[in-house]
Design an enzyme around this catalytic site. Structure first.
Site, PDB file in Angstrom:
ATOM      1  N   GLY A  16      11.222  -4.135   2.674  1.00 20.86           N
ATOM      2  CA  GLY A  16      12.254  -3.198   2.240  1.00 20.86           C
ATOM      3  C   GLY A  16      12.373  -1.942   3.069  1.00 20.86           C
ATOM      4  N   THR A  76       3.864  -7.634   6.252  1.00 21.54           N
ATOM      5  CA  THR A  76       2.606  -8.205   6.723  1.00 21.54           C
ATOM      6  C   THR A  76       2.046  -9.211   5.736  1.00 21.54           C
ATOM      7  OG1 THR A  76       2.111  -6.197   7.991  1.00 21.54           O
ATOM      8  CG2 THR A  76       0.273  -7.670   7.495  1.00 21.54           C
ATOM      9  N   CYS A 124       3.474   0.299  14.605  1.00 18.51           N
ATOM     10  CA  CYS A 124       2.277  -0.394  14.126  1.00 18.51           C
ATOM     11  C   CYS A 124       1.154  -0.372  15.149  1.00 18.51           C
ATOM     12  CB  CYS A 124       2.614  -1.834  13.752  1.00 18.51           C
ATOM     13  SG  CYS A 124       3.847  -1.973  12.447  1.00 18.51           S
ATOM     14  N   GLN A 128      13.202  -6.969  11.031  1.00 18.55           N
ATOM     15  CA  GLN A 128      14.080  -6.022  11.707  1.00 18.55           C
ATOM     16  C   GLN A 128      15.560  -6.344  11.545  1.00 18.55           C
ATOM     17  OE1 GLN A 128      13.415  -3.212  12.942  1.00 18.55           O
ATOM     18  NE2 GLN A 128      11.197  -3.260  13.165  1.00 18.55           N
ATOM     19  N   THR A 169       0.131  -8.218 -10.857  1.00 16.64           N
ATOM     20  CA  THR A 169       1.146  -7.564 -11.674  1.00 16.64           C
ATOM     21  C   THR A 169       2.277  -7.048 -10.798  1.00 16.64           C
ATOM     22  OG1 THR A 169      -0.552  -6.890 -13.256  1.00 16.64           O
ATOM     23  CG2 THR A 169       1.560  -5.722 -13.346  1.00 16.64           C
ATOM     24  N   ASN A 172      11.532  -6.312  17.473  1.00 14.93           N
ATOM     25  CA  ASN A 172      11.393  -4.959  16.971  1.00 14.93           C
ATOM     26  C   ASN A 172      11.433  -3.897  18.066  1.00 14.93           C
ATOM     27  OD1 ASN A 172       8.883  -6.592  17.230  1.00 14.93           O
ATOM     28  ND2 ASN A 172       7.899  -4.587  17.185  1.00 14.93           N
TER      29      ASN A 172
END
Length: 379
Positions: free
Chosen positions: A200, A71, A322, A179, A237, A151
């Site tokens: 990932g 996203t 989602c 996907q 970071t 998806n």
């Protein structure tokens, strides 16, 4: 009860090797931008992972930007091009993930929807006709947004052709490949995309880490500021443990790609059993992700199917994870011409890197019998 996980398109199980490297990386100190030994160790882990990601998708050198997931990558892709490329309009396929349209709406640019065909493919002829007389100087810069693989249906989209249409008209092309990466071969250069996103957790990596792949020298306006991370393209970071896990997942994805035919056969066995029981299969006429099966069953609501299967130890999805909790029909199936009844009786079954014949057998044994009970009650 033995559980059978058939919802890889929502989130794939994390590979054990990935869990190990995330845990091991967390045991070491150091900020990846620090110049002491601990910082240099973290920086090496970061750059090793970047190369693993780059190698899997054939990304350009320095083309991989680490993010917190799919996203954020989509958000960056759409907002990052606005100012440098004077974007005035997005052309978004009707079958895109909701994150694409939702983030495009916040840019202030105009949005036009590219229709889908009943087969599940985007309508490229509509796009050609729409851009035939488009003039960037007169009408403003534009970007076409088309996912690599849907998806819900798993249908692989004609991304290279769409990219060529975009470029011929003077525009940019963005591809959401969340996907597809790790499930089918994805080659950024050959896709024609100017920018591509993925995450990932769809193929065995950790949740909360993803990447944006940008073409060589593509100007992008940073959307997160405050540091020099990612060559001044994305401040914050680095989550080095998660990034290390993503890198290893990309390396191990070659094992999944070697199983494409095997996974397809498992999917096809489940599909045949569903068809025999009376289901309608979405996208069956087109090339699909090897492990994705989307079906509708008249009179058997998606929510009821999900609960029935869950009680039998099988995890599937009613629509996209989602958008779970929403009662409105799938926008993907609706765009393909599905009726409200068909769209609300749809489920998605998805296999992945650790799926087995036993998983497919569990579905084949359970789902047709459940549907027969529903039809018997309605008779």
């Amino acid at each position: 009860m033995t559980r059978h996980y058939l919802d890889h398109n929502a989130t794939a199980p994390v590979r054990p090797e990935v869990i190990d490297i995330v845990a091991e990386t967390m045991r070491h100190d150091g900020n990846s931008l620090s110049v002491h030994e601990e910082g240099r160790r973290a920086h090496k882990a970061l750059e090793d992972a970047r190369e693993q990601v780059r190698a899997l998708v054939n990304a350009p050198v320095n083309g991989v930007i680490f993010t917190s997931g799919g996203t954020e990558s989509i958000h960056y892709a759409l907002h990052g091009v606005m100012k440098p490329h004077k974007i005035k309009r997005f052309f978004i396929s009707a079958i895109e993930h909701a994150a694409v349209a939702a983030n495009a709406e916040t840019t202030g640019a105009e949005i036009e929807i590219i229709p889908a065909l009943p087969s599940g493919l985007v309508d490229l002829q509509w796009l050609k006709d729409r851009l035939k007389d488009y003039d960037v100087d007169r009408d403003g810069g534009f970007m076409i947004c088309l996912m690599f693989a849907n998806n819900e249906t798993g249908v692989l989209q004609p991304v290279a052709e769409a990219a060529a249409i975009a470029h011929d008209a003077g525009g940019l092309f963005f591809c959401d490949a969340a996907q597809a990466v790790g499930k089918v071969p994805v080659n950024f250069v050959m896709s024609g995309a100017d920018i591509m996103s993925f995450t990932g957790h769809k193929f065995g990596g950790p949740v909360g880490v993803g990447a944006l792949v940008a073409g060589p020298n593509l100007p992008l306006e940073p959307v997160m500021r405050g540091g020099g991370h990612e060559s001044n393209r994305r401040a914050g970071t680095h989550n080095v443990p998660a990034i290390a896990g993503l890198g290893l997942a990309c390396e191990l994805a070659q094992q999944s790609l070697a199983r494409v035919n095997e996974i397809s056969l498992l999917r096809n066995r489940m599909e045949d059993a569903a068809i025999e029981a009376g289901a309608k299969i979405w996208g069956a006429s087109e090339e699909r992700l090897p492990g994705t099966l989307c079906l509708s069953a008249d009179g058997f609501s998606g929510a009821t199917q999900l609960m029935t299967m869950d009680l039998s130890g099988i995890a599937v999805s009613a629509g996209t994870a989602c958008s779970s909790g929403k009662t409105k029909p799938s926008h993907v199936l609706t765009a393909m011409g599905a009726s409200e009844a068909e769209a609300t009786s749809a489920i998605r079954v998805s296999l992945g890197w650790n799926s087995t014949a036993e998983d497919a057998d569990a579905f084949i044994e359970t789902w047709p019998k459940a549907y027969e009970r529903i039809k018997a009650k309605a008779a």
